[in-house]
Design a protein around this motif. Structure first.
Motif, PDB file in Angstrom:
ATOM      1  N   VAL A 199       0.838  -1.202   0.000  1.00 15.48           N
ATOM      2  CA  VAL A 199       0.000   0.000   0.000  1.00 15.48           C
ATOM      3  C   VAL A 199       0.876   1.257   0.000  1.00 15.48           C
ATOM      4  CG1 VAL A 199      -1.747   1.277   1.296  1.00 15.48           C
ATOM      5  CG2 VAL A 199      -1.839  -1.230   1.220  1.00 15.48           C
ATOM      6  N   MET A 200       1.890   1.258   0.839  1.00  9.98           N
ATOM      7  CA  MET A 200       2.743   2.446   0.964  1.00  9.98           C
ATOM      8  C   MET A 200       3.544   2.692  -0.310  1.00  9.98           C
ATOM      9  SD  MET A 200       4.053   2.791   4.853  1.00  9.98           S
ATOM     10  CE  MET A 200       5.130   1.355   4.879  1.00  9.98           C
ATOM     11  N   LEU A 205      -3.684 -11.007   6.454  1.00  8.29           N
ATOM     12  CA  LEU A 205      -2.572 -10.509   5.631  1.00  8.29           C
ATOM     13  C   LEU A 205      -3.082  -9.881   4.338  1.00  8.29           C
ATOM     14  CD1 LEU A 205       0.392 -13.041   5.450  1.00  8.29           C
ATOM     15  CD2 LEU A 205       0.444 -10.629   6.092  1.00  8.29           C
ATOM     16  N   LYS A 206      -4.050 -10.562   3.727  1.00 10.30           N
ATOM     17  CA  LYS A 206      -4.634 -10.017   2.498  1.00 10.30           C
ATOM     18  C   LYS A 206      -5.231  -8.643   2.773  1.00 10.30           C
ATOM     19  CE  LYS A 206      -6.067 -14.299   0.143  1.00 10.30           C
ATOM     20  NZ  LYS A 206      -7.283 -15.075  -0.198  1.00 10.30           N
ATOM     21  N   GLU A 207      -5.917  -8.528   3.895  1.00  9.52           N
ATOM     22  CA  GLU A 207      -6.502  -7.229   4.247  1.00  9.52           C
ATOM     23  C   GLU A 207      -5.416  -6.163   4.416  1.00  9.52           C
ATOM     24  OE1 GLU A 207      -9.803  -6.411   7.019  1.00  9.52           O
ATOM     25  OE2 GLU A 207      -9.703  -8.551   7.415  1.00  9.52           O
ATOM     26  N   SER A 208      -4.342  -6.548   5.085  1.00  9.56           N
ATOM     27  CA  SER A 208      -3.265  -5.582   5.331  1.00  9.56           C
ATOM     28  C   SER A 208      -2.643  -5.097   4.024  1.00  9.56           C
ATOM     29  CB  SER A 208      -2.175  -6.195   6.215  1.00  9.56           C
ATOM     30  OG  SER A 208      -2.703  -6.565   7.460  1.00  9.56           O
ATOM     31  N   ALA A 209      -2.634  -5.955   3.032  1.00 13.22           N
ATOM     32  CA  ALA A 209      -2.074  -5.572   1.726  1.00 13.22           C
ATOM     33  C   ALA A 209      -3.152  -5.032   0.795  1.00 13.22           C
ATOM     34  CB  ALA A 209      -1.390  -6.771   1.079  1.00 13.22           C
ATOM     35  N   GLN A 210      -4.381  -4.981   1.292  1.00 11.45           N
ATOM     36  CA  GLN A 210      -5.546  -4.601   0.469  1.00 11.45           C
ATOM     37  C   GLN A 210      -5.689  -5.499  -0.759  1.00 11.45           C
ATOM     38  OE1 GLN A 210      -5.395  -0.099   0.061  1.00 11.45           O
ATOM     39  NE2 GLN A 210      -7.132  -0.414   1.400  1.00 11.45           N
ATOM     40  N   PHE A 211      -5.427  -6.776  -0.553  1.00  7.27           N
ATOM     41  CA  PHE A 211      -5.578  -7.766  -1.622  1.00  7.27           C
ATOM     42  C   PHE A 211      -6.997  -8.324  -1.579  1.00  7.27           C
ATOM     43  CE2 PHE A 211      -5.474 -11.912  -3.592  1.00  7.27           C
ATOM     44  CZ  PHE A 211      -4.531 -11.806  -4.610  1.00  7.27           C
ATOM     45  N   HIS A 216      -0.486  -5.327 -12.235  1.00  8.68           N
ATOM     46  CA  HIS A 216       0.785  -5.081 -11.547  1.00  8.68           C
ATOM     47  C   HIS A 216       0.570  -4.864 -10.044  1.00  8.68           C
ATOM     48  CE1 HIS A 216       4.885  -2.803 -11.465  1.00  8.68           C
ATOM     49  NE2 HIS A 216       4.976  -4.022 -11.007  1.00  8.68           N
ATOM     50  N   ALA A 217      -0.476  -4.118  -9.703  1.00  7.18           N
ATOM     51  CA  ALA A 217      -0.775  -3.888  -8.282  1.00  7.18           C
ATOM     52  C   ALA A 217      -1.070  -5.214  -7.585  1.00  7.18           C
ATOM     53  CB  ALA A 217      -1.952  -2.933  -8.143  1.00  7.18           C
TER      54      ALA A 217
END
Lengths: 203, 203
Positions: free
Chosen positions: A152-153, B31-37, B175-176
């Motif tokens: 994210v960052m 973890l997925k949430e933390s990475a916004q996946f 890519h994101a």
């Protein structure tokens, strides 16, 4: 930057009382190679520092208010143990977070920088979380969430790199340097987390 | 993908004999949430899998021959202890590396996937490096170099995501998703490394 240090509570960059980093300068040199981080990247980061300087408040607010606040397992780390906001903690640590962006861009990656990376990482572990601001909050911020949040960052910084109208290739160069630096940061933080007692607990 | 498993030496994805991951499915969800996946990212990765399918050999060759081979402290991990090439090791592990790209894109991130992440990470630690291919090489690949090299693996994939002429916004979305997934991978690998005896040695 001495005046900055006096203005931001707990921003102890360069304090000679800080412990020596568990990561050596020669390990850092190899890490840079692994990330293909060169002197050119350091220059692009200096430019990024000029571009981002007036935007750091907005960027940290986006990360904390727009994103982290909406993810309960992340938001709790800047709240008290009952889940109530800790405004003083949030504002002081946001100022340090803003300064961190500028430090990524502008500080030479020398021994002083390495030492402060360790201090900063430790403040997210059970060794030192909450102490700087004398609050009661979660015991530590899991390393895994920091690693994941790097995506994210990294992604969300790009629009801010364009605000001064630099060419696409310069924006890309600044962004690439930013990303490499974040990965180097995470690699260093990982060693600090690993060095903390009860390693997998802090994962 | 059973046929793939038979064709690539040591590619034991889905083997019921693999140990259960130290990372749980609920930790993965966070973890997925933390990475916004999100599920959308999973869809973009499926598309990326179609785009990259014919390019994986070229991509891994770029990483290994163009980049890693020119960085001595990285290159040594696929050479023998005297620094001589190990062609059999290199080719078998390159095939697994290529398959890993497709697995990032196409595999559902379920228990089987988690278990194989652990197996894959362990094969880079002193617990299991060199055994799959019965070679004598470095004892382990330091975690820090993997974390740093992620910057390269993320940045350098982008041109390959454009080869089928997708719109800029679709390429960006692919890519994101790729980047978020890499950070999730690294977070998981970090726990595996932390779980290995003598943790900071393997950093």
């Amino acid at each position: 930057m001495e005046s900055v240090r006096q203005k931001i509570r707990g921003y102890d960059y360069g304090d000679p009382a800080l412990a020596h980093s568990v990561v050596s300068m020669s390990e850092l040199a190899l890490l840079k190679e692994s990330a293909q981080f060169t002197d050119k990247d350091a220059s692009y980061l200096l430019l990024a520092g000029d571009v981002l300087e007036c935007k750091v408040k907005e960027i940290v607010s986006m990360w904390r208010s727009d994103i982290i606040a909406s993810i309960p397992h992340l938001a709790r780390h800047s709240r008290d143990l009952q889940g109530n906001p800790l405004p003083g903690y949030l504002s002081a640590s946001s100022l340090r977070f803003e300064q961190w962006i500028l430090d990524v861009c502008r500080r030479p990656y020398d021994q002083q920088w390495l030492d402060y990376q360790q201090e900063n990482a430790l403040r997210h572990t059970s060794v030192r979380k909450n102490r700087t601001d004398s609050v009661q909050s979660t015991d530590h911020l899991p390393l895994r969430d920091i690693i994941a949040f790097v995506a994210v960052m990294d992604r969300s910084i790009r629009p801010f790199l364009t605000v001064q109208g630099h060419s696409e290739s310069l924006v890309e160069a600044m962004h690439a340097a930013w990303q490499k630096s974040l990965q180097i940061h995470i690699a260093i933080w990982t060693k600090v987390y690993m060095s903390v007692e009860g390693q997998t607990q802090s994962w």
